[in-house]
Enzyme design. Structure first.
Site: not given
Ligand code: BES
Ligand code: ZN
Ligand code: ZN
Length: 509
Positions: A289, A363
């Protein structure tokens, strides 16, 4: 251990109640203006407690027009005339025509937070008249308990502002038994929600998967629930290749937590499976990230914390239905051992997954968690997860996302929302979203592309749920609030925990 907040019920006339702060609730009975530009009617404030002494004490203020009874508006009066209370707090509950117990839940919370802000730790709430006594007492107890929380745990000058005692002042002719039962339930819910919030608040260095497991164990020991905490070995034994792929890059071992509630005399009937995403820190893994606000990813275990709080409340409220909770906890970290984009993993169900983005890890852990809950006997499933940024884009911080593959399970969830007052919005799970997860090399891939991200994530989970009735809650946008509300501090909200408890209760015989 039951509820910890000290509570009292009093039926003495309002004027005689000696208290640091007496909160009285009020609504605006003026009809709502038809259009935004139409004539604005001036508010007509009506106290929800009919009492001659109170009416006299509040007369000048109400006549001044300074207090409009808007939702969660408060006005403090010192030494109200003719009353034994040291302070009188008027608390708005909004339009009378739209008054619900949910408005009173927030109003009670707003009263408690107004008191705490002034260092007042002994509060009396006047229970409004003419409403269902149990439901109102429950909502207000819940709201008061949730308001009694601040996230500043690690400040060395932190002051203990928590309430030392909460009193409900009952109107004449109240059903005392119902009020007492409602208040007890409400505080049990609120204190359990605060456990959820306390866990979510903990940073990644102070709440690893192992420590989350210990917290679950501690709660279960206190409440008389069965609890098992497993780690790497069990993941291998169960062939949880999907869950393992997330944890493999971290120096911290994973935790697979199983909590069980079996009511007395439980025989046939549904077994409810509560599954939580417990990523104690989500760096994204090798699909790292951006540094910007990465720190927030300590709350990526809010789904797991909701389940621990829910199990606590279930142990206290004792619904007649069996409940199993499975929590998949891990750190998602980049390292030489971390999984790589393109890796193929074999989940517990045997389905193969092409991992295109290691940041779509929630997931992956849930795929095995849901399958395991089924193996343990769950006939109905509910999961909660901070799963997607996409649900924040769709719904903002106002509604959380909800999905279901079964109209009856969904109906139970709608009933639950009627009780909890939480805002969830159902989003679609059409078959077309499955197409977006087609992999050229494996059964499914773990990301669906740029659009519809909340639905493709849910669709991925559905693959591992099969025909079992299931509700999925995506709480990414609502588990953390940046700005405090009158009834709740900023930080962890504890979202979903009350609705999950009500969902469970809706299945009880
Ligand atoms: N934990 C994150 C989702 C999230 C984002 C929670 C912001 C709280 C605040 C999750 O694991 C994630 O990173 N999801 C990605 C998925 C994508 C790579 C398909 C996302 O939502 O960007
Ligand atoms: Zn994530
Ligand atoms: Zn995550």
């Amino acid at each position: 251990m039951g509820v910890t907040m000290k509570t009292t019920l009093v039926s003495t006339p309002l004027a005689q109640i000696e208290t640091e702060l007496l909160a009285v609730f009020a609504t605006d009975t003026a009809p709502a203006a038809d259009t935004a530009n139409g004539p604005q009617t001036s508010p007509q404030v009506q106290l929800l407690t009919r009492d001659a002494a109170l009416a006299a004490a509040a007369k000048t203020i109400l006549a001044s027009g300074d207090f409009k009874a808007e939702a969660n508006e408060t006005l403090l009066v010192h030494a109200p005339q003719g009353m034994a209370a040291r302070r009188l707090l008027l608390v708005g509950a909004g339009k009378q025509a739209r008054l619900t117990v949910h408005a009173l839940r927030k109003a009670a919370g707003s009263a408690v937070r107004a008191a705490r802000a002034k260092g007042i730790r002994e509060v009396t709430l006047a229970l409004p008249e003419d409403l269902d006594a149990l439901a109102t007492a429950r909502a207000m107890g819940h709201g008061a308990a949730v308001a009694d929380f601040d996230p500043d745990f690690y400040r060395s000058d932190r002051k203990d502002k928590s309430l030392q005692s909460l009193t409900l002042a009952l109107p004449k002719g109240s059903d005392e038994k119902a009020v007492e039962a409602g208040l007890h339930e409400g505080i049990a819910l609120g204190e359990s929600q605060n456990l959820t919030r306390t866990l979510v608040n903990e940073p990644g260095n102070r709440l690893t998967p192992t420590l989350l497991g210990e917290q679950a164990k501690k709660m279960c020991a206190e409440q008389g629930l069965r609890c098992q905490v497993y780690s790497s070995e069990k993941l291998h034994e169960l062939k949880m290749g999907s869950f393992w792929s997330v944890t493999q890059g971290s120096d911290e071992p994973p935790a697979l937590i199983v909590m069980e509630y079996t009511p007395e005399g439980a025989a046939e009937g549904p077994v409810l499976g509560l599954v939580g995403k417990g990523i104690t820190f989500d760096s994204g893994g090798l699909s790292l990230k951006p540094a910007d606000s990465m720190e927030k990813m300590k709350y990526d275990m809010a789904g797991a914390a909701a389940m621990i709080g829910a199990m606590r409340a279930i142990a206290l409220l004792k619904p007649r239905v069996k409940v199993i909770s499975v929590i998949c906890s891990a750190e998602n970290m980049p390292s030489g051992k971390a999984q790589k984009p393109g890796d193929v993993q074999i989940s517990m169900t045997g389905k193969s997954i092409e991992v295109l983005n290691t940041d779509a890890e929630g997931r992956l852990v849930l795929a095995d968690g849901l399958a395991y809950a089924k193996q343990l006997g769950a006939t109905h499933l509910i999961d909660a997860a901070t799963l997607t940024g996409a649900v924040m884009v769709a719904l903002g911080g106002v509604n959380a996302g909800a999905f279901s593959n079964d109209e009856n399970a969904w109906l139970h969830f709608e009933t639950a929302l009627g009780q909890s007052g939480e805002k969830f919005w159902r989003l679609p799970l059409d078959e077309e979203y499955r197409e977006m997860l087609r992999s050229p090399i494996a059964d499914i891939k773990n990301v669906g592309g740029r659009y519809g991200g909340a639905s493709t994530a849910a669709m991925f989970l559905k693959e591992f749920v099969g025909d079992t009735p299931w509700v999925h809650l995506d709480i990414a946008g609502t588990a953390w609030i940046d700005d405090a509300k009158p009834w709740m501090s900023s930080g962890p909200s504890g979202i979903a925990m009350p609705s999950i408890v009500e969902w469970v209760r809706s299945f009880a015989r």
